[in-house]
Write a protein that holds these residues in place. Structure first.
Motif, PDB file in Angstrom:
ATOM      1  N   ASP A   1      33.210  21.056 -19.582  1.00  0.00           N
ATOM      2  CA  ASP A   1      31.818  20.632 -19.450  1.00  0.00           C
ATOM      3  C   ASP A   1      31.555  19.512 -20.442  1.00  0.00           C
ATOM      4  OD1 ASP A   1      29.179  20.320 -18.956  1.00  0.00           O
ATOM      5  OD2 ASP A   1      28.522  22.247 -19.796  1.00  0.00           O
ATOM      6  N   VAL A   2      31.501  18.252 -19.950  1.00  0.00           N
ATOM      7  CA  VAL A   2      31.332  17.093 -20.837  1.00  0.00           C
ATOM      8  C   VAL A   2      29.867  16.818 -21.148  1.00  0.00           C
ATOM      9  CG1 VAL A   2      33.447  16.042 -20.012  1.00  0.00           C
ATOM     10  CG2 VAL A   2      31.295  15.486 -18.889  1.00  0.00           C
ATOM     11  N   ILE A   3      28.979  17.712 -20.698  1.00  0.00           N
ATOM     12  CA  ILE A   3      27.558  17.495 -20.949  1.00  0.00           C
ATOM     13  C   ILE A   3      27.078  18.393 -22.083  1.00  0.00           C
ATOM     14  CG2 ILE A   3      25.339  17.189 -19.755  1.00  0.00           C
ATOM     15  CD1 ILE A   3      26.689  17.312 -17.148  1.00  0.00           C
ATOM     16  N   LEU A   4      28.023  18.968 -22.830  1.00  0.00           N
ATOM     17  CA  LEU A   4      27.625  19.763 -23.979  1.00  0.00           C
ATOM     18  C   LEU A   4      26.905  18.890 -24.991  1.00  0.00           C
ATOM     19  CD1 LEU A   4      30.823  21.962 -24.528  1.00  0.00           C
ATOM     20  CD2 LEU A   4      28.647  22.682 -23.551  1.00  0.00           C
ATOM     21  N   ASN A   5      26.003  19.482 -25.755  1.00  0.00           N
ATOM     22  CA  ASN A   5      25.225  18.733 -26.737  1.00  0.00           C
ATOM     23  C   ASN A   5      26.118  18.066 -27.777  1.00  0.00           C
ATOM     24  OD1 ASN A   5      22.829  17.807 -27.906  1.00  0.00           O
ATOM     25  ND2 ASN A   5      22.891  19.451 -29.409  1.00  0.00           N
ATOM     26  N   GLN A   6      27.224  18.722 -28.130  1.00  0.00           N
ATOM     27  CA  GLN A   6      28.098  18.162 -29.159  1.00  0.00           C
ATOM     28  C   GLN A   6      28.832  16.915 -28.680  1.00  0.00           C
ATOM     29  OE1 GLN A   6      31.132  20.959 -30.197  1.00  0.00           O
ATOM     30  NE2 GLN A   6      32.106  20.925 -28.193  1.00  0.00           N
ATOM     31  N   HIS A   7      28.856  16.662 -27.376  1.00  0.00           N
ATOM     32  CA  HIS A   7      29.572  15.507 -26.821  1.00  0.00           C
ATOM     33  C   HIS A   7      28.662  14.304 -26.624  1.00  0.00           C
ATOM     34  CE1 HIS A   7      32.461  18.674 -24.962  1.00  0.00           C
ATOM     35  NE2 HIS A   7      32.907  18.286 -26.142  1.00  0.00           N
ATOM     36  N   LEU A   8      27.431  14.355 -27.116  1.00  0.00           N
ATOM     37  CA  LEU A   8      26.481  13.276 -26.878  1.00  0.00           C
ATOM     38  C   LEU A   8      26.975  11.957 -27.453  1.00  0.00           C
ATOM     39  CD1 LEU A   8      23.712  12.635 -25.676  1.00  0.00           C
ATOM     40  CD2 LEU A   8      22.691  13.182 -27.888  1.00  0.00           C
ATOM     41  N   PHE A   9      27.487  11.995 -28.692  1.00  0.00           N
ATOM     42  CA  PHE A   9      27.986  10.760 -29.310  1.00  0.00           C
ATOM     43  C   PHE A   9      29.219  10.248 -28.581  1.00  0.00           C
ATOM     44  CE2 PHE A   9      30.748   8.763 -32.589  1.00  0.00           C
ATOM     45  CZ  PHE A   9      29.968   7.655 -32.838  1.00  0.00           C
ATOM     46  N   VAL A  10      30.086  11.143 -28.113  1.00  0.00           N
ATOM     47  CA  VAL A  10      31.304  10.729 -27.411  1.00  0.00           C
ATOM     48  C   VAL A  10      30.955  10.017 -26.110  1.00  0.00           C
ATOM     49  CG1 VAL A  10      33.513  11.511 -26.475  1.00  0.00           C
ATOM     50  CG2 VAL A  10      32.519  12.685 -28.433  1.00  0.00           C
ATOM     51  N   THR A  11      29.942  10.518 -25.396  1.00  0.00           N
ATOM     52  CA  THR A  11      29.561   9.877 -24.140  1.00  0.00           C
ATOM     53  C   THR A  11      29.011   8.475 -24.377  1.00  0.00           C
ATOM     54  OG1 THR A  11      27.374  10.939 -24.282  1.00  0.00           O
ATOM     55  CG2 THR A  11      29.072  12.076 -23.018  1.00  0.00           C
TER      56      THR A  11
ATOM     57  N   THR B   1      35.668   7.920 -17.526  1.00  0.00           N
ATOM     58  CA  THR B   1      35.902   8.784 -18.680  1.00  0.00           C
ATOM     59  C   THR B   1      37.278   8.510 -19.261  1.00  0.00           C
ATOM     60  OG1 THR B   1      34.500  10.513 -17.740  1.00  0.00           O
ATOM     61  CG2 THR B   1      36.024  11.167 -19.484  1.00  0.00           C
ATOM     62  N   ARG B   2      37.335   7.978 -20.481  1.00  0.00           N
ATOM     63  CA  ARG B   2      38.597   7.659 -21.142  1.00  0.00           C
ATOM     64  C   ARG B   2      38.808   8.481 -22.407  1.00  0.00           C
ATOM     65  NH1 ARG B   2      37.031   2.623 -19.002  1.00  0.00           N
ATOM     66  NH2 ARG B   2      38.702   1.538 -17.877  1.00  0.00           N
ATOM     67  N   LEU B   3      37.740   8.909 -23.037  1.00  0.00           N
ATOM     68  CA  LEU B   3      37.851   9.656 -24.280  1.00  0.00           C
ATOM     69  C   LEU B   3      38.078  11.138 -23.998  1.00  0.00           C
ATOM     70  CD1 LEU B   3      34.948   7.965 -26.280  1.00  0.00           C
ATOM     71  CD2 LEU B   3      37.385   7.408 -26.332  1.00  0.00           C
ATOM     72  N   ASN B   4      38.540  11.853 -24.997  1.00  0.00           N
ATOM     73  CA  ASN B   4      38.784  13.282 -24.880  1.00  0.00           C
ATOM     74  C   ASN B   4      37.551  14.063 -25.326  1.00  0.00           C
ATOM     75  OD1 ASN B   4      41.494  13.227 -23.947  1.00  0.00           O
ATOM     76  ND2 ASN B   4      42.177  12.702 -26.010  1.00  0.00           N
ATOM     77  N   TYR B   5      37.240  15.102 -24.584  1.00  0.00           N
ATOM     78  CA  TYR B   5      36.094  15.957 -24.892  1.00  0.00           C
ATOM     79  C   TYR B   5      36.634  17.334 -25.301  1.00  0.00           C
ATOM     80  CZ  TYR B   5      33.224  12.377 -22.719  1.00  0.00           C
ATOM     81  OH  TYR B   5      32.601  11.199 -22.428  1.00  0.00           O
ATOM     82  N   PRO B   6      36.671  17.619 -26.599  1.00  0.00           N
ATOM     83  CA  PRO B   6      37.266  18.878 -27.065  1.00  0.00           C
ATOM     84  C   PRO B   6      36.378  20.078 -26.764  1.00  0.00           C
ATOM     85  CG  PRO B   6      36.268  17.731 -28.895  1.00  0.00           C
ATOM     86  CD  PRO B   6      36.144  16.812 -27.707  1.00  0.00           C
ATOM     87  N   SER B   7      36.996  21.222 -26.702  1.00  0.00           N
ATOM     88  CA  SER B   7      36.238  22.459 -26.533  1.00  0.00           C
ATOM     89  C   SER B   7      35.592  22.851 -27.859  1.00  0.00           C
ATOM     90  CB  SER B   7      37.171  23.575 -26.061  1.00  0.00           C
ATOM     91  OG  SER B   7      38.147  23.859 -27.059  1.00  0.00           O
ATOM     92  N   GLU B   8      34.718  23.835 -27.815  1.00  0.00           N
ATOM     93  CA  GLU B   8      34.076  24.293 -29.043  1.00  0.00           C
ATOM     94  C   GLU B   8      35.098  24.909 -29.990  1.00  0.00           C
ATOM     95  OE1 GLU B   8      30.535  26.545 -28.835  1.00  0.00           O
ATOM     96  OE2 GLU B   8      29.745  25.509 -27.086  1.00  0.00           O
ATOM     97  N   ARG B   9      36.140  25.525 -29.435  1.00  0.00           N
ATOM     98  CA  ARG B   9      37.192  26.098 -30.284  1.00  0.00           C
ATOM     99  C   ARG B   9      37.910  24.996 -31.059  1.00  0.00           C
ATOM    100  NH1 ARG B   9      38.880  31.351 -29.162  1.00  0.00           N
ATOM    101  NH2 ARG B   9      37.887  32.358 -27.367  1.00  0.00           N
TER     102      ARG B   9
END
Length: 305
Positions: free
Chosen positions: A273-283, A291-299
């Motif tokens: 899920d790339v729409i997580l709040n923590q991924h806002l800066f990455v997007t 989509t070229r960057l990696n979106y890590p999991s919460e773990r």
């Protein structure tokens, strides 16, 4: 970004191009847009973000080193007949001519030389490209037009010895001979004002004298374990700003790791899920819709905290 980039206690700091390049970068624009989206900045901050995007594209358009665009950055490609550089430069010429610059006292100033420098550089490259096209040149890497290789070379000469800042002619020749033998491999200073130029000698004296030995690279077999590290399932207690940075750094680390071809491993390392709040800066860091960057999991992000 560092605090010293905004508070110029060092008089030499404000002369460094890399400081301006980092302040007016896509990363800075993405950070402003991120904090605006999260409610930490007012809506007029988006004008600053737009200006950062423009200047970042201008730096890219005059510093291309590859024929094709790099990771979706269309202005990082070489200048060619169908590239977007010319249209962008003509638009920037009109924008730069309308710039209004104020000093610390709020007075309008017209004596800043860098404005004329930008206009002269853009017009000169447009004129040069028109002349090169008449000679049958199909593309031009604009990084070849700067003097970074020469400055890097002089910087290595100055580093030869303890502090060879003002060498005589004999000392300069001796230092240059040593650098040639060492294949210009002396490390560049951390305080340099130029990027790495990535130029290499056609011949390498080190390879001429080294001895080769046949070795067999025995790579141990890797196995996939079903054991999952027991980490917290939520990062709610982390500050929001740190959460943005942690997700971006975790994604960068994952891009450097050779992840096994294992569905369970990838599901635990990467986020579905790339729409997580923590991924806002990455997007916001993405250069285009792809989509070229990696979106890590919460773990994965939690392991860096």
């Amino acid at each position: 970004m560092k605090e010293s980039y905004f508070n110029f206690k060092d008089s030499y700091m404000k002369m460094k191009v890399k400081v301006a390049a980092r302040q007016l970068s896509q990363t800075m624009a993405a950070a402003i847009e991120t904090f605006h989206s999260s409610g930490h900045l007012k809506s007029d901050s988006l004008h600053t973000a737009e200006f950062c995007h423009l200047m970042d594209n201008l730096f890219d358009s005059l510093n291309s080193s590859q024929v094709r665009n790099h990771e979706g950055r269309k202005f990082r490609s070489a200048l060619s007949g169908n590239s977007p550089h010319l249209e962008f430069w003509y638009d920037m010429l009109s924008k730069i001519n309308r710039w209004k610059i104020f000093d610390k006292q709020g007075k309008l100033r017209n004596n800043f030389k860098f404005v004329d420098g930008w206009l002269t550089s853009i017009r000169a490259i447009i004129l040069l490209w028109k002349k090169l096209q008449l000679q049958g040149i199909t593309f031009l890497n604009l990084r070849n037009l700067n003097q970074d290789p020469l400055e890097n070379f002089f910087g290595q000469i100055r580093q030869h010895g303890v502090c060879n800042t003002n060498p005589t002619c004999q000392q300069f020749v001796a230092a240059m001979k040593t650098l040639i033998i060492n294949n210009l491999s002396s490390p560049l200073s951390k305080s340099r004002n130029c990027e790495d130029d990535f130029y290499e000698f056609l011949g390498n004296f080190g390879k001429f004298i080294e001895k080769y030995s046949d070795t067999i690279d025995q790579t141990p077999e890797t196995s996939c374990s079903n054991t999952i590290v027991d980490t917290p399932d939520s990062t709610d207690e982390i500050f929001l700003e740190q959460n943005y940075a942690t997700a971006y750094v975790a994604g960068y680390i994952l891009s450097k790791v050779d992840v096994l071809d294992c569905v369970q491993c990838r599901n635990n390392l990467f986020s579905n899920d790339v729409i997580l709040n923590q991924h806002l800066f990455v997007t916001f860091k993405e250069n285009d819709e792809r989509t070229r960057l990696n979106y890590p999991s919460e773990r994965s992000a939690q392991l860096l905290v």
